[in-house]
Design a protein around this motif. Structure first.
Motif, PDB file in Angstrom:
ATOM      1  N   MET A  10      48.070  50.442  62.270  1.00 44.78           N
ATOM      2  CA  MET A  10      48.780  51.196  63.283  1.00 44.78           C
ATOM      3  C   MET A  10      48.320  50.766  64.666  1.00 44.78           C
ATOM      4  SD  MET A  10      49.577  55.223  63.290  1.00 44.78           S
ATOM      5  CE  MET A  10      50.148  54.979  61.618  1.00 44.78           C
ATOM      6  N   VAL A  11      49.261  50.731  65.598  1.00 43.21           N
ATOM      7  CA  VAL A  11      48.933  50.419  66.987  1.00 43.21           C
ATOM      8  C   VAL A  11      49.824  51.251  67.896  1.00 43.21           C
ATOM      9  CG1 VAL A  11      50.491  48.434  67.147  1.00 43.21           C
ATOM     10  CG2 VAL A  11      48.483  48.531  68.616  1.00 43.21           C
ATOM     11  N   ARG A  12      49.247  51.716  68.999  1.00 42.59           N
ATOM     12  CA  ARG A  12      49.991  52.467  70.005  1.00 42.59           C
ATOM     13  C   ARG A  12      49.572  51.959  71.375  1.00 42.59           C
ATOM     14  NH1 ARG A  12      52.437  53.407  66.163  1.00 42.59           N
ATOM     15  NH2 ARG A  12      52.998  55.399  65.258  1.00 42.59           N
ATOM     16  N   ALA A  13      50.494  52.002  72.343  1.00 46.54           N
ATOM     17  CA  ALA A  13      50.189  51.562  73.694  1.00 46.54           C
ATOM     18  C   ALA A  13      50.873  52.473  74.694  1.00 46.54           C
ATOM     19  CB  ALA A  13      50.646  50.121  73.894  1.00 46.54           C
ATOM     20  N   ASP A  14      50.254  52.611  75.866  1.00 45.93           N
ATOM     21  CA  ASP A  14      50.839  53.466  76.898  1.00 45.93           C
ATOM     22  C   ASP A  14      50.972  52.770  78.247  1.00 45.93           C
ATOM     23  OD1 ASP A  14      48.250  53.338  77.859  1.00 45.93           O
ATOM     24  OD2 ASP A  14      47.957  55.496  77.948  1.00 45.93           O
ATOM     25  N   GLY A  15      50.849  51.469  78.301  1.00 48.37           N
ATOM     26  CA  GLY A  15      50.934  50.732  79.555  1.00 48.37           C
ATOM     27  C   GLY A  15      49.578  50.502  80.196  1.00 48.37           C
ATOM     28  N   LEU A  47      35.366  56.095  62.173  1.00 51.01           N
ATOM     29  CA  LEU A  47      35.580  57.444  61.677  1.00 51.01           C
ATOM     30  C   LEU A  47      35.190  57.461  60.208  1.00 51.01           C
ATOM     31  CD1 LEU A  47      39.066  57.909  63.353  1.00 51.01           C
ATOM     32  CD2 LEU A  47      36.852  58.670  64.230  1.00 51.01           C
ATOM     33  N   ASP A  48      34.125  58.156  59.882  1.00 50.95           N
ATOM     34  CA  ASP A  48      33.584  58.153  58.526  1.00 50.95           C
ATOM     35  C   ASP A  48      34.238  59.191  57.634  1.00 50.95           C
ATOM     36  OD1 ASP A  48      31.672  56.148  59.054  1.00 50.95           O
ATOM     37  OD2 ASP A  48      30.336  57.641  59.956  1.00 50.95           O
ATOM     38  N   ASN A  49      34.038  58.989  56.340  1.00 54.95           N
ATOM     39  CA  ASN A  49      34.485  59.928  55.306  1.00 54.95           C
ATOM     40  C   ASN A  49      35.981  60.194  55.329  1.00 54.95           C
ATOM     41  OD1 ASN A  49      31.802  60.311  54.383  1.00 54.95           O
ATOM     42  ND2 ASN A  49      31.457  61.664  56.126  1.00 54.95           N
ATOM     43  N   VAL A  50      36.747  59.145  55.579  1.00 61.35           N
ATOM     44  CA  VAL A  50      38.204  59.254  55.528  1.00 61.35           C
ATOM     45  C   VAL A  50      38.733  58.127  54.663  1.00 61.35           C
ATOM     46  CG1 VAL A  50      38.359  60.321  57.803  1.00 61.35           C
ATOM     47  CG2 VAL A  50      38.600  57.856  57.598  1.00 61.35           C
ATOM     48  N   THR A  51      39.957  58.272  54.216  1.00 63.72           N
ATOM     49  CA  THR A  51      40.594  57.164  53.521  1.00 63.72           C
ATOM     50  C   THR A  51      40.897  56.083  54.549  1.00 63.72           C
ATOM     51  OG1 THR A  51      42.810  58.012  53.879  1.00 63.72           O
ATOM     52  CG2 THR A  51      41.696  58.718  51.864  1.00 63.72           C
ATOM     53  N   ILE A  52      41.275  54.908  54.109  1.00 66.27           N
ATOM     54  CA  ILE A  52      41.503  53.825  55.067  1.00 66.27           C
ATOM     55  C   ILE A  52      42.949  53.761  55.537  1.00 66.27           C
ATOM     56  CG2 ILE A  52      39.589  52.437  54.232  1.00 66.27           C
ATOM     57  CD1 ILE A  52      41.710  50.679  52.790  1.00 66.27           C
ATOM     58  N   THR A  53      43.669  54.889  55.430  1.00 64.74           N
ATOM     59  CA  THR A  53      45.068  54.890  55.827  1.00 64.74           C
ATOM     60  C   THR A  53      45.316  55.882  56.956  1.00 64.74           C
ATOM     61  OG1 THR A  53      45.725  54.324  53.581  1.00 64.74           O
ATOM     62  CG2 THR A  53      47.436  55.169  55.009  1.00 64.74           C
ATOM     63  N   ALA A  54      45.699  55.365  58.106  1.00 62.11           N
ATOM     64  CA  ALA A  54      46.141  56.227  59.201  1.00 62.11           C
ATOM     65  C   ALA A  54      47.582  56.624  58.907  1.00 62.11           C
ATOM     66  CB  ALA A  54      46.046  55.485  60.520  1.00 62.11           C
ATOM     67  N   GLN A  55      47.904  57.875  59.092  1.00 63.40           N
ATOM     68  CA  GLN A  55      49.260  58.361  58.842  1.00 63.40           C
ATOM     69  C   GLN A  55      50.128  58.261  60.088  1.00 63.40           C
ATOM     70  OE1 GLN A  55      48.989  58.361  55.244  1.00 63.40           O
ATOM     71  NE2 GLN A  55      50.797  59.458  55.847  1.00 63.40           N
ATOM     72  N   SER A  56      49.585  58.687  61.222  1.00 67.06           N
ATOM     73  CA  SER A  56      50.339  58.623  62.461  1.00 67.06           C
ATOM     74  C   SER A  56      49.366  58.631  63.631  1.00 67.06           C
ATOM     75  CB  SER A  56      51.335  59.785  62.570  1.00 67.06           C
ATOM     76  OG  SER A  56      50.657  61.017  62.728  1.00 67.06           O
ATOM     77  N   ALA A  57      49.860  58.194  64.768  1.00 71.49           N
ATOM     78  CA  ALA A  57      49.061  58.208  65.997  1.00 71.49           C
ATOM     79  C   ALA A  57      50.019  58.293  67.172  1.00 71.49           C
ATOM     80  CB  ALA A  57      48.205  56.953  66.097  1.00 71.49           C
ATOM     81  N   GLU A  58      49.650  59.086  68.164  1.00 73.97           N
ATOM     82  CA  GLU A  58      50.469  59.231  69.364  1.00 73.97           C
ATOM     83  C   GLU A  58      49.558  59.391  70.571  1.00 73.97           C
ATOM     84  OE1 GLU A  58      53.725  58.898  69.796  1.00 73.97           O
ATOM     85  OE2 GLU A  58      54.079  58.644  67.651  1.00 73.97           O
TER      86      GLU A  58
END
Length: 127
Positions: A10-15, A47-58
């Motif tokens: 996942m990637v997000r950008a804001d300028g 970020l520890d103790n999480v699965t390796i899948t990001a669901q969403s990011a904003e």
């Protein structure tokens, strides 16, 4: 720039900032990284103790924040300038989704989390 040693999903950008999120070679970790427009890594946050899948990011409108949800029900809010964790919210269903809502007359956007059969709203203070 090689910010994640495994799966960049996942990637997000804001300028101003690019936020890249991906799985790490270490099981149970996820790495978020903030990059300048030229690809220079400004910060990384494991970020520890999480699965390796990001669901969403904003990225939040008007604030240096990114909300990141991960499989398993955790939502993080990170400072996009420093990578510091501003908030961690657990129990948000298996595959939560995040969004920001700008409210009229308010300086701070509302974090909205879709948690399977409900919507949750949170006011992030940035402290």
């Amino acid at each position: 720039s090689d910010v994640c040693s495994s799966d960049l999903n996942m990637v997000r950008a804001d300028g101003k900032m690019i936020v890249a999120i991906g799985g790490n070679a270490t099981p149970g970790t996820l790495t978020a990284a903030g990059l300048a427009g030229d690809g220079t890594v400004k910060w990384t946050r494991q970020l520890d103790n999480v699965t390796i899948t990001a669901q969403s990011a904003e990225i939040a409108p008007g604030k240096p924040w990114v909300a990141l949800s991960v499989q398993g029900g955790i939502v993080y809010v990170l400072n996009t300038e420093t990578g510091s964790v501003l908030s961690r919210i657990d129990g948000q269903s298996f595959q939560p989704s995040v969004a920001w809502m700008k409210e009229p007359g308010k300086d701070t956007p509302l974090l909205v989390v879709s948690a399977r059969n409900r919507l949750n709203a949170y006011r992030v203070t940035g402290k």
